[in-house]
Enzyme design. Structure first.
Site, short mmCIF file in Angstrom:
data_model
loop_
_atom_site.label_atom_id
_atom_site.label_comp_id
_atom_site.label_asym_id
_atom_site.label_seq_id
_atom_site.Cartn_x
_atom_site.Cartn_y
_atom_site.Cartn_z
N ARG A 1 -3.73 -1.20 -6.59
CA ARG A 1 -3.03 -2.51 -6.67
C ARG A 1 -3.42 -3.24 -7.71
O ARG A 1 -4.71 -3.14 -8.29
CB ARG A 1 -3.38 -3.29 -5.28
CG ARG A 1 -4.81 -3.78 -5.02
CD ARG A 1 -5.08 -4.28 -3.74
NE ARG A 1 -6.27 -4.01 -3.43
CZ ARG A 1 -6.87 -4.14 -2.17
NH1 ARG A 1 -6.07 -4.79 -1.37
NH2 ARG A 1 -8.17 -3.87 -1.88
N ARG B 1 1.05 -45.85 -23.25
CA ARG B 1 1.30 -47.44 -22.16
C ARG B 1 0.41 -48.35 -22.78
O ARG B 1 -0.72 -48.44 -22.58
CB ARG B 1 1.06 -46.83 -20.97
CG ARG B 1 1.66 -45.63 -20.28
CD ARG B 1 0.91 -45.56 -18.82
NE ARG B 1 1.67 -44.25 -18.25
CZ ARG B 1 0.90 -43.19 -18.62
NH1 ARG B 1 -0.26 -43.05 -19.24
NH2 ARG B 1 1.17 -42.01 -18.16
N THR C 1 10.63 -40.40 -15.76
CA THR C 1 11.08 -39.61 -14.36
C THR C 1 10.51 -40.28 -13.24
O THR C 1 10.97 -40.21 -12.04
CB THR C 1 10.98 -38.20 -14.64
OG1 THR C 1 9.63 -38.05 -14.94
CG2 THR C 1 11.76 -37.77 -15.40
N ASN C 2 9.27 -41.16 -13.35
CA ASN C 2 8.68 -41.72 -12.09
C ASN C 2 9.52 -42.82 -11.82
O ASN C 2 10.10 -42.78 -10.35
CB ASN C 2 7.24 -42.15 -12.50
CG ASN C 2 6.50 -42.59 -11.19
OD1 ASN C 2 6.41 -41.74 -10.26
ND2 ASN C 2 5.80 -43.64 -11.31
N ARG D 1 5.36 -47.70 -25.96
CA ARG D 1 6.00 -48.48 -24.90
C ARG D 1 5.60 -49.58 -25.23
O ARG D 1 4.48 -50.00 -24.90
CB ARG D 1 6.00 -47.70 -23.79
CG ARG D 1 6.83 -48.57 -22.65
CD ARG D 1 6.82 -47.89 -21.19
NE ARG D 1 5.41 -47.96 -20.90
CZ ARG D 1 5.37 -47.53 -19.54
NH1 ARG D 1 6.20 -46.69 -18.80
NH2 ARG D 1 3.94 -47.64 -18.96
N ARG E 1 -3.20 3.41 8.58
CA ARG E 1 -3.58 2.04 7.78
C ARG E 1 -2.27 1.08 7.84
O ARG E 1 -1.35 1.44 7.44
CB ARG E 1 -3.66 2.77 6.33
CG ARG E 1 -4.45 3.89 6.14
CD ARG E 1 -4.52 4.52 4.90
NE ARG E 1 -5.10 3.74 3.71
CZ ARG E 1 -5.24 3.91 2.51
NH1 ARG E 1 -4.56 4.70 1.92
NH2 ARG E 1 -5.92 2.99 1.83
N LYS F 1 0.71 -1.21 -0.07
CA LYS F 1 0.19 0.10 0.00
C LYS F 1 1.14 1.22 0.01
O LYS F 1 0.70 2.10 -0.91
CB LYS F 1 -1.11 -0.16 1.29
CG LYS F 1 -2.07 0.89 0.98
CD LYS F 1 -2.99 0.98 2.57
CE LYS F 1 -3.58 -0.26 2.60
NZ LYS F 1 -4.25 -0.75 3.94
N TYR G 1 11.97 -32.16 -25.45
CA TYR G 1 10.45 -32.22 -25.63
C TYR G 1 10.12 -32.65 -23.94
O TYR G 1 10.98 -33.32 -23.33
CB TYR G 1 9.94 -33.33 -26.33
CG TYR G 1 10.08 -34.62 -26.23
CD1 TYR G 1 9.08 -35.45 -25.52
CD2 TYR G 1 11.22 -35.30 -26.73
CE1 TYR G 1 9.33 -36.63 -25.16
CE2 TYR G 1 11.23 -36.51 -26.59
CZ TYR G 1 10.39 -37.39 -26.01
OH TYR G 1 10.72 -38.72 -25.62
N SER H 1 13.79 -41.40 -23.70
CA SER H 1 12.92 -40.89 -22.92
C SER H 1 12.73 -41.19 -21.40
O SER H 1 12.88 -42.12 -20.97
CB SER H 1 11.30 -41.39 -23.46
OG SER H 1 10.29 -40.94 -22.51
N HIS I 1 -3.70 -43.26 -4.20
CA HIS I 1 -3.73 -43.94 -5.87
C HIS I 1 -4.79 -43.07 -6.56
O HIS I 1 -4.46 -42.86 -7.68
CB HIS I 1 -4.11 -45.36 -5.72
CG HIS I 1 -4.28 -45.82 -7.03
ND1 HIS I 1 -5.56 -46.17 -7.46
CD2 HIS I 1 -3.45 -46.44 -7.83
CE1 HIS I 1 -5.35 -46.98 -8.52
NE2 HIS I 1 -4.11 -47.04 -8.96
N CYS J 1 8.84 -37.98 -20.21
CA CYS J 1 7.56 -38.31 -20.03
C CYS J 1 7.09 -38.63 -18.64
O CYS J 1 7.75 -38.88 -17.78
CB CYS J 1 7.14 -39.58 -21.11
SG CYS J 1 8.10 -41.03 -20.43
N MET K 1 -4.77 -5.26 10.78
CA MET K 1 -5.55 -4.28 11.67
C MET K 1 -6.45 -3.51 10.49
O MET K 1 -5.88 -3.30 9.40
CB MET K 1 -4.48 -3.29 12.38
CG MET K 1 -5.48 -2.78 13.35
SD MET K 1 -4.34 -1.26 13.96
CE MET K 1 -4.63 -0.01 12.60
N GLY L 1 -6.80 -9.80 7.52
CA GLY L 1 -6.59 -10.38 8.73
C GLY L 1 -5.71 -9.27 9.50
O GLY L 1 -5.60 -9.13 10.67
#
Ligand code: ADP
Ligand code: MG
Ligand code: MG
Length: 914
Positions: A338, A558, A800-801, A614, A94, A24, A885, A797, A454, A865, A105, A103
């Site tokens: 703002r 998959r 990454t899991n 795959r 203010r 402000k 990619y 590829s 899951h 992927c 004053m 929240g």
């Protein structure tokens, strides 16, 4: 002597000083600098707030002197004096933190009034009614904010006074009325706070500043900071500003204004004005405010000035503004500005408009877009005007809203969906065995499990709405109760995965669609980004959707998902159960045309774009019922044999109730004995397939190497489909992907197999199809030996899991279910590495493998992927790592396109090339 500068006059600050002056204060300074009509004032810094706490809740040394000096400057500017009985200066106090934070004053207005100055104000303005109105407001605000006396006690006195004097409304109250109220207020203060309302104006000011600082640590504020991850040591600033008055008559008032419509983004002033009012009157609902466009009729000059100011502020801040203003005798004052909060739809529309108006560049607009907004836009949502009958609330696990009929098991979900019904799968929790039900359902509702359960993970991956952990639901067989109410199978319910609400009945939904503005932003993103965006899709429908959303191909199909359909599973199972090579070949021959059809569908949908398939990845036992279930069936069958069917024959319906072989039995004359034999075979097989650690067991290419006929069938299906589609004129770009390679020899063997099949099939058709063979890099050893592997792969590829699981040594299900939440909560890990890539660890493997791979084979294509491909931070990582990619679920494709553009804009090429 402390020489810290605690106080900045508005003319000495700027928008860039937000950390020190709060949002402000910084904006008041900025507006002052550009010459907008802002009442003069000054800001006490956030640093003073920190010093206040460091010193044990005392104002730091020198602060009050600096405040007094700034007040004198203000007196000179206004030609008034603070506490002067003739020309009293009044100020507002203010709060203003760095990050906008409810929240804190509440503002105190009219500070500087006391029994004497109120008379001075009355005389100076020739308006005693106004002066005493101001005074009673000050006493109430001070009593509430500084002394902590509850507002309703003041409201009650106000009400009593109006009754006693028979005033219908506040605007009818006379000066006598206000004076009498002031007396009551003073008594109220003494009786509750044990101190009188201070007549010393500097005491008022000092106490008010302290109260602002104290409010930084009230419960509401602490909670809000925790939820929004705002640092506790940011502190709040205090703004002290000369008053202007909207309550001096009907040519005065106060209002709020958005420079554009914050809900639709439409370019039109949007706001409200309340005449003869002060401060929070407008939100208090005392009278109905005027829509801002009506101000044009009431006070045309003010309106014109307001419109000009709105435009000026927008151009200055290059964004839609939320403005607070007051009109004193037809003169406009701006009290706050703002960047305005807005809906997702408005955000996108406004960003594009601002570019078209020349206020923003395309690049700036792209950087403004928030992922959470895109997330909302890309799912169906509840029509905000709809009235909802909310049954319960759970965790907002996967955004989007859906309506459907409640079903309580995966098989029913699948059957009903096939019959064209829309269903919502309701389970206490889901397991991998429910996957076909999740696939068939419009959305998922569970009573147990968290954001990474899951159900949540699977639903998010599929872009389906999910509410989970809805613990107030009591699920019992094929119904659930929520409080007093019961929902049975087939009843209509709705879930809102963005808020976690479970709603009774059918609700009106808005379709997710790419608005023209979003399409424009996406087109700009495509001009900028370096990463290509592919999709994970296992069926033509998802592929088409993804293409509509701009996917440049399929990065991961998959194939196991294709095996779960109710027409496939029995064949897959008999393939697994086969005792001889002939039996297995027979089952595979049945699967071949089905797989071929699957791939044809994908090739057609992706005409001209690469389709990465795959080969089978999960361990085979995932396609069989679990051992416990089989054992139970076996016991039931034994009982039946003993008592139920003495002659050995058994009715079809009895067998149906214990569906083992019956589900796939062709001849109706099945005997219990035959049934039992089959069951025993299953049990044997499941036992032999059982693994201590399936995640690290016989899966991926290990499966393909031991049972080459499975991969051969899949390869044959791929190439047959390719040949057929080519003949139809479809441009086919197949890429075969070998999962879970850890040693180059595995890849060499599988590549040989695929090339051989290709030679056989394509040779027959005499077509020169360019296909590619690549591998998932998901075993750390594969990453480490990438230079060897690259010689035999056309692409990498990164899965990454699995790579995260194996690098951390976590099994995802166990980690997320047990300790990972604890780790993240206690900051042992910065985030869940399954959602956002662990750049330091897993990321190093990716960078290493890419570099080594490309050194061995310069045109090696590399990408990611899996879920990470749709996560902004992970996309930034992929950009930096120089990958080609990312591939993500269809609904995240637009998001990934924007994030990839943002990565380029923020990080540039430099990082990428190094
Ligand atoms: P919030 O942060 O809750 O919006 P503000 O500090 O903006 O609180 O104050 C709320 C309202 O009080 C303003 O919108 C304005 O109407 C009024 N107000 C604040 N300062 C002044 C002032 N100097 N003169 C007149 N009205 C003021
Ligand atoms: Mg405000
Ligand atoms: Mg994997």
């Amino acid at each position: 002597m402390n020489s810290t500068k605690w106080v900045y006059r508005f003319q000495d600050g700027s928008a860039g000083m937000r950390e020190l002056l709060g949002g402000k204060g910084a904006n008041l300074a900025e507006m002052t600098k550009v010459g907008l009509p802002v009442p003069p004032g000054f800001t006490v810094t956030t640093e003073a707030c920190r010093a206040f706490y460091a010193g044990g809740r005392v104002l730091p040394e020198g602060l009050l002197d600096q405040v007094a000096a700034a007040m004198q400057a203000l007196e000179a500017e206004k030609d008034q004096k603070f506490g002067d009985p003739k020309q009293p200066l009044l100020v507002s106090v203010r709060s203003g933190s760095v990050t906008s934070m409810p929240g804190m004053m509440d503002t105190i207005l009219n500070l500087g009034l006391n029994d004497e100055t109120v008379q001075g104000l009355a005389e100076a303005t020739n308006n005693p009614r106004f002066a005493y109105d101001c005074y009673r407001r000050l006493i109430q605000m001070y009593g509430n904010v500084v002394l902590g006396i509850e507002s309703f006690l003041f409201e009650r006195e106000l009400h009593r006074m109006k009754e006693a004097f028979r005033f219908a409304e506040e605007r009818d109250v006379t000066v006598e009325g206000w004076k009498s109220l002031i007396e009551q207020y003073k008594k109220l203060i003494v009786s509750h706070a044990r101190v009188p309302f201070p007549q010393n104006v500097y005491e008022q000011l000092e106490k008010a500043i302290e109260a602002v600082f104290r409010s930084w640590n009230n419960q509401r504020a602490i909670f809000y900071r925790k939820v929004h991850q705002i640092p506790d040591d940011q502190g709040t600033a205090v703004n002290i500003q000369a008053m202007v008055f909207g309550n001096m008559g009907d040519d005065c008032g106060t209002g709020v204004l958005f420079t554009r419509n914050p809900s639709t983004g439409e370019k039109a002033l949007f706001g409200e004005f309340l005449s003869n009012a002060q401060g929070e009157d407008i939100v208090a609902g005392i009278r109905t405010p005027l829509p801002i466009e009506r101000l044009d009729r009431e006070l045309p000059d003010v309106f014109a000035q307001l419109a000009r100011t709105a435009e000026q502020l927008e151009r200055h801040y290059k964004d839609m503004q939320d403005i607070e203003f007051t009109v004193e005798k037809q003169k406009l004052f701006i009290l706050q500005t703002r960047n305005g909060k807005r809906t997702a739809q408005a955000a996108v529309k406004i960003a594009v408009q601002l570019v078209q108006e020349g206020i923003l560049t395309k690049e700036e607009a792209l950087q403004r877009i928030e992922m959470s907004h895109l997330d909302q836009l890309l799912h169906r949502a509840i029509d905000t005007s709809a009235e909802l009958d909310v049954l319960a609330s759970g965790l907002p696990a996967s955004p989007g809203a859906v309506t459907g009929q409640a079903v309580f098991d995966a098989d029913t979900a699948e059957q009903w969906a096939k019959a064209g019904k829309r269903v919502i799968l309701v389970r206490s929790e889901t397991t991998p065995e429910d996957i076909h039900g999740v696939l068939a359902a419009e959305g998922v509702l569970t009573s147990r499990g968290g954001m990474t359960s899951h159900a949540a993970v699977v639903a998010r991956g599929m872009g389906k709405p999910c509410v989970c952990g809805c613990e107030t639901l009591r699920i019992d067989g094929s119904s659930f109760t929520a409080g007093e109410r019961t929902v049975r199978e087939g009843d209509w319910i709705s879930i809102d995965g963005a808020t976690g609400r479970v709603i009774n009945g059918v609700i009106a939904l808005k379709e997710a669609e790419i608005s023209p503005e979003l399409a424009q932003l996406l087109a700009w993103a495509d001009e900028v980004r370096k990463l290509r965006v592919l999709t994970n899709a296992d069926n033509p429908e998802d592929a088409r959707k993804a293409r509509e959303f701009g996917a440049e191909g399929i990065g991961l199909c998959r194939t196991e998902h294709m095996f779960f359909g109710s027409d496939r599973l029995p064949v897959v199972q008999s393939m697994i159960l086969a005792e001889t090579a002939e039996e297995r070949a027979e089952a595979l021959a049945k699967l071949l045309p089905m797989q071929q059809e699957d791939f044809e569908g994908l090739f057609r949908a992706m005409d001209g774009l690469p389709v990465t398939i795959r080969l089978l990845d999960p361990p085979l036992h995932e396609f069989l019922p679990n051992l416990e279930e089989l054992l139970q069936r076996s016991i039931r069958l034994s009982l039946l044999e003993k008592w139920g069917a003495a002659d050995g024959g058994v009715s079809r319906s009895t067998l149906e109730a214990l569906p083992v072989a019956a589900a796939q039995g062709e001849d109706s004359a099945v005997t219990v004995a035959a049934e039992k034999a089959k069951l025993e075979q299953w049990i044997r097989k499941v036992r032999s397939l059982q693994e201590a650690n399936p995640m690290l067991g016989q899966r991926g290419c290990r499966l393909g190497i031991v049972f080459p006929e499975i991969y051969e069938m899949q390869a044959e299906a791929i190439f047959r489909a390719a040949v057929k589609c080519l003949a139809e004129g479809v441009r086919v770009v197949p890429e075969v992907m070998i999962p879970l390679v850890g040693h180059v020899n595995e890849l060499i063997a599988m590549r040989k197999l695929i090339d051989r099949v290709a030679g056989r099939i394509l040779g027959e058709a005499e077509s020169g199809l360019a296909y590619r063979v690549g591998t998932m890099i998901e075993v750390p050893r594969a990453a480490l030996t990438a230079s060897q592997i690259a010689l035999h792969a056309d692409f990498f590829s990164f899965g990454t899991n699995d790579l995260t699981q194996m690098t951390f040594g976590y099994s995802r299900d166990d980690a997320e279910g047990k300790f990972l939440t604890h780790y993240v909560e206690h900051k042992l890990l910065p985030h869940n590495p399954f959602q956002t890539i662990d750049a330091e660890g897993v990321g190093q493997l990716i960078v290493w493998a890419t570099e080594q791979g490309r050194a061995a084979k310069p045109d090696l294509k590399a990408g990611v992927c899996g879920e990470h491909g749709g996560d902004k931070q992970s996309i930034f990582f992929c950009h930096k790592a120089g990958l080609d990619y990312v591939s993500c679920s269809p609904y995240r494709v637009p998001l990934a396109r924007i994030a990839a553009a943002q990565a380029q804009l923020v990080l540039g090429d430099k990082e990428r090339d190094k």
